[in-house]
Scaffold this motif. Sequence first.
Motif, PDB file in Angstrom:
ATOM      1  N   ALA A  79      25.440   5.582  -1.356  1.00 23.88           N
ATOM      2  CA  ALA A  79      24.412   4.546  -1.486  1.00 23.88           C
ATOM      3  C   ALA A  79      23.814   4.134  -2.738  1.00 23.88           C
ATOM      4  O   ALA A  79      23.982   4.858  -3.837  1.00 23.88           O
ATOM      5  CB  ALA A  79      23.312   4.945  -0.583  1.00 23.88           C
ATOM      6  N   GLY A  80      23.343   2.895  -3.020  1.00 28.35           N
ATOM      7  CA  GLY A  80      22.958   2.553  -4.486  1.00 28.35           C
ATOM      8  C   GLY A  80      24.030   1.587  -5.035  1.00 28.35           C
ATOM      9  O   GLY A  80      23.565   0.625  -5.840  1.00 28.35           O
ATOM     10  N   HIS A  87      33.994   4.408  -2.954  1.00 29.54           N
ATOM     11  CA  HIS A  87      35.027   5.296  -2.846  1.00 29.54           C
ATOM     12  C   HIS A  87      34.799   6.643  -4.018  1.00 29.54           C
ATOM     13  O   HIS A  87      34.176   6.336  -4.939  1.00 29.54           O
ATOM     14  CB  HIS A  87      36.449   4.609  -3.298  1.00 29.54           C
ATOM     15  N   TYR A  88      35.241   7.768  -3.622  1.00 28.77           N
ATOM     16  CA  TYR A  88      35.046   8.804  -4.320  1.00 28.77           C
ATOM     17  C   TYR A  88      35.470   8.854  -5.931  1.00 28.77           C
ATOM     18  O   TYR A  88      34.802   9.261  -6.634  1.00 28.77           O
ATOM     19  CB  TYR A  88      35.725  10.228  -3.752  1.00 28.77           C
ATOM     20  N   ASP A  89      36.780   8.270  -5.840  1.00 29.45           N
ATOM     21  CA  ASP A  89      37.357   8.300  -7.224  1.00 29.45           C
ATOM     22  C   ASP A  89      36.499   7.293  -8.211  1.00 29.45           C
ATOM     23  O   ASP A  89      36.191   7.554  -9.373  1.00 29.45           O
ATOM     24  CB  ASP A  89      38.725   8.001  -7.359  1.00 29.45           C
ATOM     25  N   MET A  90      35.834   6.287  -7.622  1.00 30.20           N
ATOM     26  CA  MET A  90      34.893   5.289  -8.321  1.00 30.20           C
ATOM     27  C   MET A  90      33.599   5.825  -8.542  1.00 30.20           C
ATOM     28  O   MET A  90      33.191   5.696  -9.874  1.00 30.20           O
ATOM     29  CB  MET A  90      34.973   4.047  -7.721  1.00 30.20           C
ATOM     30  N   ASP A  95      29.232   5.126 -13.060  1.00 26.03           N
ATOM     31  CA  ASP A  95      28.855   3.904 -13.183  1.00 26.03           C
ATOM     32  C   ASP A  95      28.902   2.708 -12.265  1.00 26.03           C
ATOM     33  O   ASP A  95      28.748   1.659 -12.365  1.00 26.03           O
ATOM     34  CB  ASP A  95      29.846   3.321 -14.453  1.00 26.03           C
ATOM     35  N   THR A  96      28.929   2.986 -10.907  1.00 29.17           N
ATOM     36  CA  THR A  96      28.984   2.160  -9.986  1.00 29.17           C
ATOM     37  C   THR A  96      27.584   2.006  -9.354  1.00 29.17           C
ATOM     38  O   THR A  96      27.334   1.061  -8.385  1.00 29.17           O
ATOM     39  CB  THR A  96      29.785   2.863  -8.666  1.00 29.17           C
ATOM     40  N   GLN A 140      25.202   9.618 -10.227  1.00 26.59           N
ATOM     41  CA  GLN A 140      25.780   9.731  -8.984  1.00 26.59           C
ATOM     42  C   GLN A 140      25.411  10.935  -8.330  1.00 26.59           C
ATOM     43  O   GLN A 140      25.435  11.141  -7.071  1.00 26.59           O
ATOM     44  CB  GLN A 140      27.457   9.918  -8.664  1.00 26.59           C
ATOM     45  N   TYR A 141      24.875  11.781  -8.980  1.00 26.53           N
ATOM     46  CA  TYR A 141      24.080  13.121  -8.488  1.00 26.53           C
ATOM     47  C   TYR A 141      22.715  13.024  -8.491  1.00 26.53           C
ATOM     48  O   TYR A 141      21.961  14.238  -8.601  1.00 26.53           O
ATOM     49  CB  TYR A 141      24.562  14.255  -9.242  1.00 26.53           C
TER      50      TYR A 141
END
Length: 235
Positions: A79-80, A87-90, A95-96, A140-141
């Motif tokens: 989310a966000g 996708h996990y690798d992205m 930076d997503t 992302q965390y």
Amino acid sequence: MIPSNRVLAAGMLSAALALAASGSLVRADGAPHAIPAPARDEPAHKAPETIVLAGGCFWGVQGVFQHVKGVTRAISGYAGGALATAHYDMTSRGDTGHAESVAVTFDPAKISLGRILQIYFAVAHDPTELNRQGPDEGSQYRSAIFPRDAEQAEVARDYIGQLDQAHAFAAPIVTRIEPGKSFYPAEAYHQNFLALNPDYPYIVINDLPKIAALRRLYPSEYRADAVLVGAAAGR
């Protein structure tokens, strides 16, 4: 593929299992502890409700809420950010805009939003860590709540203020309230990861103590059998 910072030396596994079983393995800032219940909660209603919560690696957050009575579904996801980068690798690049998140669906007749948030702050993660959680670093965390409506946002915001005012934690809460964001389920291999891999070193070190803390701090909300999601929940 699992990032290397989630893989611990295999030689640590036996010791970690023993510590987790004894309940003596705790977060770096100390054992999860009881915190005040929210002074403000949602009015009671009967319709199932979903709130999206981010608090580090989604394996542990999902695992905690799969053991909470009244939770009918907990799905790991993102989310966000945008659909194209869910996708996990992205997402792992940081930076997503995405955070590893869990969509928690619950029955308000059995557990309230306030109680869900109390478990989230007290057990599921450390809300004072900025853009990290335990060994995992990056936005992302991050600690974040993605409310589905204005009332969820207000209850969450008021609760953060209440906990900070009560000095419930040694440092200020950094949890962000991020409304208006979509949730995208994670890949199938991330679903039910804690339940299916209880001996995995990362789970043993970082997440089994959360399950033990849930059982210890909120025994009336703890359920031994996890509520698992089917393969169709993932992508």
